[in-house]
Design a protein around this motif. Structure first.
Motif, mmCIF file in Angstrom:
data_model
loop_
_atom_site.group_PDB
_atom_site.id
_atom_site.type_symbol
_atom_site.label_atom_id
_atom_site.label_comp_id
_atom_site.label_asym_id
_atom_site.label_seq_id
_atom_site.Cartn_x
_atom_site.Cartn_y
_atom_site.Cartn_z
ATOM 1 N N PHE A 134 30.376 1.629 -44.885
ATOM 2 C CA PHE A 134 31.380 2.432 -44.195
ATOM 3 C C PHE A 134 32.789 1.933 -44.492
ATOM 4 C CE2 PHE A 134 33.860 3.803 -40.462
ATOM 5 C CZ PHE A 134 33.665 5.163 -40.570
ATOM 6 N N ILE A 135 33.008 0.640 -44.339
ATOM 7 C CA ILE A 135 34.342 0.088 -44.597
ATOM 8 C C ILE A 135 34.645 0.135 -46.095
ATOM 9 C CG2 ILE A 135 35.766 -1.997 -44.444
ATOM 10 C CD1 ILE A 135 34.406 -2.524 -41.749
ATOM 11 N N GLY A 136 33.634 -0.069 -46.937
ATOM 12 C CA GLY A 136 33.834 0.091 -48.377
ATOM 13 C C GLY A 136 34.235 1.516 -48.728
ATOM 14 N N GLY A 137 33.597 2.497 -48.096
ATOM 15 C CA GLY A 137 33.965 3.893 -48.310
ATOM 16 C C GLY A 137 35.388 4.175 -47.870
ATOM 17 N N ILE A 138 35.793 3.599 -46.737
ATOM 18 C CA ILE A 138 37.175 3.763 -46.266
ATOM 19 C C ILE A 138 38.150 3.200 -47.299
ATOM 20 C CG2 ILE A 138 38.883 2.989 -44.565
ATOM 21 C CD1 ILE A 138 36.678 3.141 -42.446
ATOM 22 N N ALA A 139 37.874 1.996 -47.777
ATOM 23 C CA ALA A 139 38.776 1.356 -48.742
ATOM 24 C C ALA A 139 38.901 2.176 -50.024
ATOM 25 C CB ALA A 139 38.287 -0.058 -49.063
ATOM 26 N N ILE A 140 37.790 2.678 -50.522
ATOM 27 C CA ILE A 140 37.824 3.454 -51.760
ATOM 28 C C ILE A 140 38.546 4.781 -51.530
ATOM 29 C CG2 ILE A 140 36.433 4.568 -53.538
ATOM 30 C CD1 ILE A 140 34.231 2.441 -52.686
ATOM 31 N N GLY A 141 38.240 5.459 -50.434
ATOM 32 C CA GLY A 141 38.915 6.716 -50.130
ATOM 33 C C GLY A 141 40.402 6.534 -49.907
ATOM 34 N N LEU A 142 40.790 5.408 -49.357
ATOM 35 C CA LEU A 142 42.193 5.142 -49.061
ATOM 36 C C LEU A 142 42.994 4.779 -50.308
ATOM 37 C CD1 LEU A 142 44.325 4.829 -46.807
ATOM 38 C CD2 LEU A 142 43.571 2.471 -46.553
ATOM 39 N N TYR A 143 42.436 3.975 -51.190
ATOM 40 C CA TYR A 143 43.202 3.446 -52.307
ATOM 41 C C TYR A 143 43.030 4.197 -53.623
ATOM 42 C CZ TYR A 143 44.286 -0.345 -49.201
ATOM 43 O OH TYR A 143 44.727 -1.070 -48.141
ATOM 44 N N SER A 144 41.974 4.961 -53.783
ATOM 45 C CA SER A 144 41.806 5.689 -55.040
ATOM 46 C C SER A 144 42.700 6.926 -55.032
ATOM 47 C CB SER A 144 40.345 6.078 -55.239
ATOM 48 O OG SER A 144 39.918 6.923 -54.196
ATOM 49 N N GLU A 201 40.210 9.116 -46.935
ATOM 50 C CA GLU A 201 41.017 10.226 -47.452
ATOM 51 C C GLU A 201 41.974 10.748 -46.383
ATOM 52 O OE1 GLU A 201 41.366 11.801 -50.457
ATOM 53 O OE2 GLU A 201 40.122 10.227 -51.318
ATOM 54 N N LYS A 202 41.495 10.858 -45.150
ATOM 55 C CA LYS A 202 42.354 11.324 -44.055
ATOM 56 C C LYS A 202 43.472 10.323 -43.788
ATOM 57 C CE LYS A 202 40.280 15.117 -43.270
ATOM 58 N NZ LYS A 202 40.901 16.356 -43.693
ATOM 59 N N MET A 203 43.171 9.041 -43.875
ATOM 60 C CA MET A 203 44.189 8.000 -43.671
ATOM 61 C C MET A 203 45.217 8.015 -44.806
ATOM 62 S SD MET A 203 41.597 4.991 -42.395
ATOM 63 C CE MET A 203 42.783 3.673 -42.484
ATOM 64 N N GLN A 204 44.781 8.356 -46.010
ATOM 65 C CA GLN A 204 45.668 8.397 -47.166
ATOM 66 C C GLN A 204 46.685 9.528 -47.036
ATOM 67 O OE1 GLN A 204 44.231 9.853 -51.069
ATOM 68 N NE2 GLN A 204 44.604 7.751 -51.773
ATOM 69 N N GLY A 205 46.293 10.630 -46.431
ATOM 70 C CA GLY A 205 47.215 11.745 -46.245
ATOM 71 C C GLY A 205 47.347 12.601 -47.492
#
Length: 158
Positions: free
Chosen positions: A61-71, A131-135
Motif C-alpha cells: 500500500f505505501i509502496g503504491g502510494i510512493a510510486i503513484g506520487l512520484y512517477s 495519484e490523488k496526492m500528486q494532483g
C-alpha cells in the motif's frame, strides 16, 4: 479524445525495487520483541497473519502510494504490476519449499492466490491515493488531451 497511456516498464522495475525494499524494512522493524509480542498476544496463527498484514500494508500500500506520487503522469497500473514482480521470488521460494518437504500444493496455491489478490489490490489502492496526492500535473493534462503535447526538443539551436 486521448489515447490510452503506455505502461512504463521503468516504473514497474522501480516499483518492484521500492516494494521489496519496503518489505525488507518492515520485516526488520517488526522482528524481535515486536513480532514476538504480537504472536504471544494473538497466538501463532493469528499473530502470523497480523504480522503478514502489517508487512503487506507497509510494502504494497505505501509502496503504491510512493510510486503513484512520484512517477510522472497517470501511473495507476505500474504499482500493481510491480507487485507481481516483487512477489514472484517469494512465491517461487515457497513453492520450492513445498517440493523439498513433500507438502501438498493445495496450501501453496491458496496462499499464493490470496497473496497476489491482496497485494495487487493494496498496491492499486495505494497508487490511486498517490495519484490523488500528486494532483493535476502537466503530464496528466497532456495524457488526457486537455493540453496540447509539448513540441519535440531539437538540438539544432545548440
Amino acid at each position: 479524445m486521448s489515447q490510452r497511456k503506455e505502461i512504463s516498464y521503468k516504473w514497474i522495475v522501480y516499483g518492484g525495487a521500492i516494494i521489496i525494499a519496503l518489505q525488507g524494512t518492515a520485516r526488520l522493524l517488526i522482528a524481535g520483541s515486536v513480532g514476538s509480542s504480537i504472536v504471544a498476544s494473538y497466538g501463532p496463527t493469528n499473530g502470523a497473519l497480523i504480522l503478514a498484514g502489517i508487512v503487506a500494508l507497509i510494502a504494497y500500500f505505501i509502496g503504491g502510494i510512493a510510486i503513484g506520487l512520484y512517477s510522472p503522469g497517470e501511473t495507476i497500473r505500474e504499482p500493481a504490476y510491480a507487485t507481481l514482480l516483487a512477489i514472484s521470488p517469494n512465491l517461487l521460494n515457497n513453492l520450492a519449499w513445498h517440493f523439498d518437504y513433500n507438502i501438498p500444493l493445495v496450501g501453496w496455491v491458496q496462499g499464493a492466490g490470496l497473496t497476489l489478490i491482496v497485494a495487487f489490490l493494496m498496491a492499486l489502492g495505494g497508487a490511486w491515493l498517490g495519484e490523488k496526492m500528486q494532483g493535476r500535473t502537466m503530464e496528466k493534462l497532456q495524457e488526457r488531451g486537455e493540453l496540447p503535447p509539448l513540441p519535440p526538443k531539437s538540438d539544432a539551436g545548440a
